[in-house]
Design a protein around this motif. Structure first.
Motif, PDB file in Angstrom:
ATOM      1  N   ALA A 112      42.263  51.350  45.232  1.00  0.00           N
ATOM      2  CA  ALA A 112      42.185  50.521  46.443  1.00  0.00           C
ATOM      3  C   ALA A 112      40.919  49.665  46.429  1.00  0.00           C
ATOM      4  CB  ALA A 112      42.203  51.416  47.685  1.00  0.00           C
ATOM      5  N   THR A 113      39.818  50.234  45.944  1.00  0.00           N
ATOM      6  CA  THR A 113      38.568  49.484  45.843  1.00  0.00           C
ATOM      7  C   THR A 113      38.704  48.334  44.855  1.00  0.00           C
ATOM      8  OG1 THR A 113      37.273  51.463  46.369  1.00  0.00           O
ATOM      9  CG2 THR A 113      36.111  49.648  45.301  1.00  0.00           C
ATOM     10  N   MET A 114      39.313  48.612  43.695  1.00  0.00           N
ATOM     11  CA  MET A 114      39.496  47.568  42.688  1.00  0.00           C
ATOM     12  C   MET A 114      40.410  46.450  43.193  1.00  0.00           C
ATOM     13  SD  MET A 114      37.689  48.306  40.032  1.00  0.00           S
ATOM     14  CE  MET A 114      38.409  47.436  38.655  1.00  0.00           C
ATOM     15  N   GLU A 115      41.455  46.810  43.923  1.00  0.00           N
ATOM     16  CA  GLU A 115      42.358  45.797  44.476  1.00  0.00           C
ATOM     17  C   GLU A 115      41.593  44.858  45.419  1.00  0.00           C
ATOM     18  OE1 GLU A 115      45.561  47.772  46.395  1.00  0.00           O
ATOM     19  OE2 GLU A 115      46.610  48.289  44.549  1.00  0.00           O
ATOM     20  N   ALA A 116      40.748  45.439  46.265  1.00  0.00           N
ATOM     21  CA  ALA A 116      40.005  44.628  47.230  1.00  0.00           C
ATOM     22  C   ALA A 116      39.001  43.720  46.535  1.00  0.00           C
ATOM     23  CB  ALA A 116      39.305  45.535  48.240  1.00  0.00           C
ATOM     24  N   TYR A 117      38.382  44.202  45.463  1.00  0.00           N
ATOM     25  CA  TYR A 117      37.451  43.350  44.715  1.00  0.00           C
ATOM     26  C   TYR A 117      38.198  42.242  43.966  1.00  0.00           C
ATOM     27  CZ  TYR A 117      33.177  46.028  45.514  1.00  0.00           C
ATOM     28  OH  TYR A 117      32.081  46.622  46.089  1.00  0.00           O
ATOM     29  N   ASN A 118      39.348  42.562  43.393  1.00  0.00           N
ATOM     30  CA  ASN A 118      40.134  41.539  42.691  1.00  0.00           C
ATOM     31  C   ASN A 118      40.591  40.432  43.644  1.00  0.00           C
ATOM     32  OD1 ASN A 118      39.873  42.860  40.245  1.00  0.00           O
ATOM     33  ND2 ASN A 118      41.792  43.988  40.468  1.00  0.00           N
ATOM     34  N   LEU A 119      40.946  40.817  44.861  1.00  0.00           N
ATOM     35  CA  LEU A 119      41.307  39.810  45.860  1.00  0.00           C
ATOM     36  C   LEU A 119      40.094  38.951  46.222  1.00  0.00           C
ATOM     37  CD1 LEU A 119      43.762  41.472  48.404  1.00  0.00           C
ATOM     38  CD2 LEU A 119      44.072  39.323  47.190  1.00  0.00           C
ATOM     39  N   ALA A 120      38.923  39.571  46.253  1.00  0.00           N
ATOM     40  CA  ALA A 120      37.705  38.816  46.543  1.00  0.00           C
ATOM     41  C   ALA A 120      37.461  37.757  45.476  1.00  0.00           C
ATOM     42  CB  ALA A 120      36.508  39.765  46.630  1.00  0.00           C
ATOM     43  N   PHE A 121      37.700  38.112  44.196  1.00  0.00           N
ATOM     44  CA  PHE A 121      37.553  37.118  43.120  1.00  0.00           C
ATOM     45  C   PHE A 121      38.513  35.942  43.336  1.00  0.00           C
ATOM     46  CE2 PHE A 121      36.008  40.744  40.325  1.00  0.00           C
ATOM     47  CZ  PHE A 121      34.689  40.315  40.347  1.00  0.00           C
ATOM     48  N   ALA A 122      39.763  36.249  43.648  1.00  0.00           N
ATOM     49  CA  ALA A 122      40.754  35.194  43.863  1.00  0.00           C
ATOM     50  C   ALA A 122      40.361  34.305  45.038  1.00  0.00           C
ATOM     51  CB  ALA A 122      42.133  35.817  44.095  1.00  0.00           C
ATOM     52  N   LEU A 123      39.916  34.916  46.114  1.00  0.00           N
ATOM     53  CA  LEU A 123      39.517  34.151  47.299  1.00  0.00           C
ATOM     54  C   LEU A 123      38.282  33.298  47.013  1.00  0.00           C
ATOM     55  CD1 LEU A 123      40.045  36.933  49.983  1.00  0.00           C
ATOM     56  CD2 LEU A 123      41.293  34.777  49.855  1.00  0.00           C
ATOM     57  N   SER A 124      37.332  33.853  46.263  1.00  0.00           N
ATOM     58  CA  SER A 124      36.114  33.100  45.961  1.00  0.00           C
ATOM     59  C   SER A 124      36.433  31.862  45.125  1.00  0.00           C
ATOM     60  CB  SER A 124      35.108  33.996  45.229  1.00  0.00           C
ATOM     61  OG  SER A 124      35.577  34.354  43.942  1.00  0.00           O
ATOM     62  N   ILE A 125      37.325  32.013  44.157  1.00  0.00           N
ATOM     63  CA  ILE A 125      37.719  30.873  43.336  1.00  0.00           C
ATOM     64  C   ILE A 125      38.447  29.829  44.179  1.00  0.00           C
ATOM     65  CG2 ILE A 125      39.218  30.155  41.428  1.00  0.00           C
ATOM     66  CD1 ILE A 125      38.571  32.884  40.119  1.00  0.00           C
ATOM     67  N   LEU A 126      39.312  30.292  45.087  1.00  0.00           N
ATOM     68  CA  LEU A 126      40.026  29.371  45.975  1.00  0.00           C
ATOM     69  C   LEU A 126      39.055  28.598  46.857  1.00  0.00           C
ATOM     70  CD1 LEU A 126      42.706  28.312  47.110  1.00  0.00           C
ATOM     71  CD2 LEU A 126      42.713  30.260  48.692  1.00  0.00           C
ATOM     72  N   LEU A 127      38.050  29.287  47.392  1.00  0.00           N
ATOM     73  CA  LEU A 127      37.052  28.625  48.240  1.00  0.00           C
ATOM     74  C   LEU A 127      36.270  27.579  47.450  1.00  0.00           C
ATOM     75  CD1 LEU A 127      35.649  31.673  50.259  1.00  0.00           C
ATOM     76  CD2 LEU A 127      36.919  29.745  51.206  1.00  0.00           C
ATOM     77  N   MET A 128      35.860  27.937  46.229  1.00  0.00           N
ATOM     78  CA  MET A 128      35.086  26.988  45.425  1.00  0.00           C
ATOM     79  C   MET A 128      35.935  25.782  45.021  1.00  0.00           C
ATOM     80  SD  MET A 128      32.539  29.334  43.049  1.00  0.00           S
ATOM     81  CE  MET A 128      33.742  30.565  42.526  1.00  0.00           C
ATOM     82  N   LEU A 129      37.189  26.018  44.658  1.00  0.00           N
ATOM     83  CA  LEU A 129      38.074  24.898  44.305  1.00  0.00           C
ATOM     84  C   LEU A 129      38.323  23.992  45.504  1.00  0.00           C
ATOM     85  CD1 LEU A 129      40.723  26.644  42.012  1.00  0.00           C
ATOM     86  CD2 LEU A 129      38.920  25.041  41.328  1.00  0.00           C
ATOM     87  N   THR A 130      38.477  24.607  46.684  1.00  0.00           N
ATOM     88  CA  THR A 130      38.668  23.808  47.899  1.00  0.00           C
ATOM     89  C   THR A 130      37.451  22.940  48.167  1.00  0.00           C
ATOM     90  OG1 THR A 130      40.073  25.543  48.844  1.00  0.00           O
ATOM     91  CG2 THR A 130      39.158  23.918  50.371  1.00  0.00           C
ATOM     92  N   GLY A 131      36.271  23.507  47.951  1.00  0.00           N
ATOM     93  CA  GLY A 131      35.037  22.749  48.135  1.00  0.00           C
ATOM     94  C   GLY A 131      34.932  21.599  47.150  1.00  0.00           C
ATOM     95  N   ILE A 132      35.348  21.831  45.903  1.00  0.00           N
ATOM     96  CA  ILE A 132      35.298  20.771  44.879  1.00  0.00           C
ATOM     97  C   ILE A 132      36.285  19.656  45.215  1.00  0.00           C
ATOM     98  CG2 ILE A 132      35.780  20.260  42.453  1.00  0.00           C
ATOM     99  CD1 ILE A 132      34.744  23.093  41.809  1.00  0.00           C
ATOM    100  N   VAL A 133      37.504  20.040  45.620  1.00  0.00           N
ATOM    101  CA  VAL A 133      38.507  19.034  46.004  1.00  0.00           C
ATOM    102  C   VAL A 133      38.012  18.213  47.192  1.00  0.00           C
ATOM    103  CG1 VAL A 133      40.827  18.718  46.961  1.00  0.00           C
ATOM    104  CG2 VAL A 133      40.465  20.348  45.098  1.00  0.00           C
ATOM    105  N   ALA A 134      37.405  18.897  48.167  1.00  0.00           N
ATOM    106  CA  ALA A 134      36.867  18.182  49.334  1.00  0.00           C
ATOM    107  C   ALA A 134      35.780  17.196  48.915  1.00  0.00           C
ATOM    108  CB  ALA A 134      36.316  19.190  50.340  1.00  0.00           C
ATOM    109  N   LEU A 135      34.968  17.580  47.928  1.00  0.00           N
ATOM    110  CA  LEU A 135      33.905  16.697  47.441  1.00  0.00           C
ATOM    111  C   LEU A 135      34.495  15.440  46.798  1.00  0.00           C
ATOM    112  CD1 LEU A 135      30.883  16.249  46.842  1.00  0.00           C
ATOM    113  CD2 LEU A 135      31.208  17.523  44.721  1.00  0.00           C
ATOM    114  N   TYR A 136      35.540  15.603  45.976  1.00  0.00           N
ATOM    115  CA  TYR A 136      36.151  14.461  45.288  1.00  0.00           C
ATOM    116  C   TYR A 136      36.944  13.562  46.226  1.00  0.00           C
ATOM    117  CZ  TYR A 136      34.853  15.723  40.533  1.00  0.00           C
ATOM    118  OH  TYR A 136      34.150  15.968  39.390  1.00  0.00           O
ATOM    119  N   THR A 137      37.373  14.090  47.354  1.00  0.00           N
ATOM    120  CA  THR A 137      38.123  13.270  48.314  1.00  0.00           C
ATOM    121  C   THR A 137      37.207  12.593  49.334  1.00  0.00           C
ATOM    122  OG1 THR A 137      38.508  15.237  49.702  1.00  0.00           O
ATOM    123  CG2 THR A 137      40.215  14.650  48.085  1.00  0.00           C
ATOM    124  N   GLY A 138      35.914  12.758  49.134  1.00  0.00           N
ATOM    125  CA  GLY A 138      34.965  12.094  50.016  1.00  0.00           C
ATOM    126  C   GLY A 138      34.639  12.857  51.277  1.00  0.00           C
TER     127      GLY A 138
END
Length: 300
Positions: A165-191
């Motif tokens: 259960a601990t590993m599942e929650a950490y793996n989801l955190a990795f996925a969410l962190s990557i999604l947040l960073m990609l969203t930030g990068i896309v927002a940067l390129y769209t002005g």
């Protein structure tokens, strides 16, 4: 003792906590806000984060835990408990985790009420609503070490065991962190740059990486806590394993609030013996972590 330490200790004592520690990142944020004329917003953020974390702390105390220290970060905080880990008690972990976002919900209701009564102006109302929604929603994301990740672990640990259960929650955190960073990068390129999104994603990635590296050590602490717990009133849970299975692969499936009976199966699939949780845990702390469970069956 520095002036800041005295202040942190005084604040903590006022709330029945050992110490309320302000993370250097938060201090840097306050200093930066002063020079950019955003000090009021930063102070509101500080106040709401502190109330969010005090919600955790008071609930932990209500559940019988002693809170040594609360560390405040711009997104939330971390409560350090004495001689206990909330994750070992799913009900307590879920209650304490949900308490922080619940405080933010109450603060939203309070802000709306005060605005409706014309006690605060529109600007303060909007800032209060935005900050509390931001703090509450971010912390409810289902990845450790966020509150949502702790709720997820509490819900899953009885089904799949504490470590998984601990590993599942950490793996989801990795996925969410990557999604947040990609969203930030896309927002940067769209002005429409949103550096806060990228920083939150990076912070979540780093903290999840560090936490995931310590999972096995945390599992050992969990197993030690199980070994010491009062087994007088616990629900029973059974596992069936093949005789060559290492003891390690069995105990990592142990769940909180359960007493485990392990059925050892032979090559023909028939039950050769029963092992109790205490037998396996004693073997773990005797250094027999990698031995097959069959070695315990053959003991006199």
């Amino acid at each position: 003792m520095t002036v800041l330490t005295r202040i942190e200790t005084t604040i903590g004592s006022a709330f029945g906590i050992g110490r309320v520690r302000v993370h250097p990142l938060f201090i840097a944020l306050l200093v930066g806000a002063y020079f950019t004329h955003l000090l009021q917003t930063a102070l509101l953020l500080f106040t709401f984060v502190m109330l969010h974390e005090l919600g955790h702390a008071f609930t932990a105390r209500f559940c019988g835990y002693e809170v040594e220290e609360v560390s405040l970060l711009p997104f939330g905080g971390v409560a350090k408990l004495s001689y206990a880990r909330l994750g070992f008690q799913p009900r307590d972990e879920a209650l304490v985790a949900i308490a922080g976002p619940f405080v933010n919900l109450l603060l939203c209701i309070l802000s709306a009420t005060l605005y409706g009564m014309h006690v605060i102006d529109l600007t303060l109302y909007q800032q209060s609503m935005q900050l509390n929604i931001w703090i509450g929603v971010f912390n409810l994301l289902p990845g450790l070490p966020l509150d949502g990740g702790r709720i997820l672990r509490a819900a899953r640990s009885r089904q799949v065991g504490y470590e998984r259960a601990t590993m599942e929650a950490y793996n989801l955190a990795f996925a969410l962190s990557i999604l947040l960073m990609l969203t930030g990068i896309v927002a940067l390129y769209t002005g429409h740059p949103h550096f806060g999104m990228m920083l939150l994603g990076l912070f979540l990635f780093v903290t999840a990486w560090r936490g995931r590296k310590d999972t096995r050590a945390e599992t050992m602490r969990f197993l030690d806590a199980k070994r010491r717990q009062d087994n007088s009133v616990l629900k029973m849970q059974s596992l069936a394993v093949r005789s060559p299975t290492p003891i390690r692969d069995v105990v990592v499936q142990f769940a909180p609030d359960r007493y485990h009976i392990v059925y050892v199966l032979g090559e023909d699939g028939l039950v050769l013996a029963l092992l109790e949780e205490t037998e396996l845990l004693d073997a773990v702390f005797e250094g027999r972590w990698l031995e097959p469970v069959m070695d315990l069956v053959h003991e006199p």
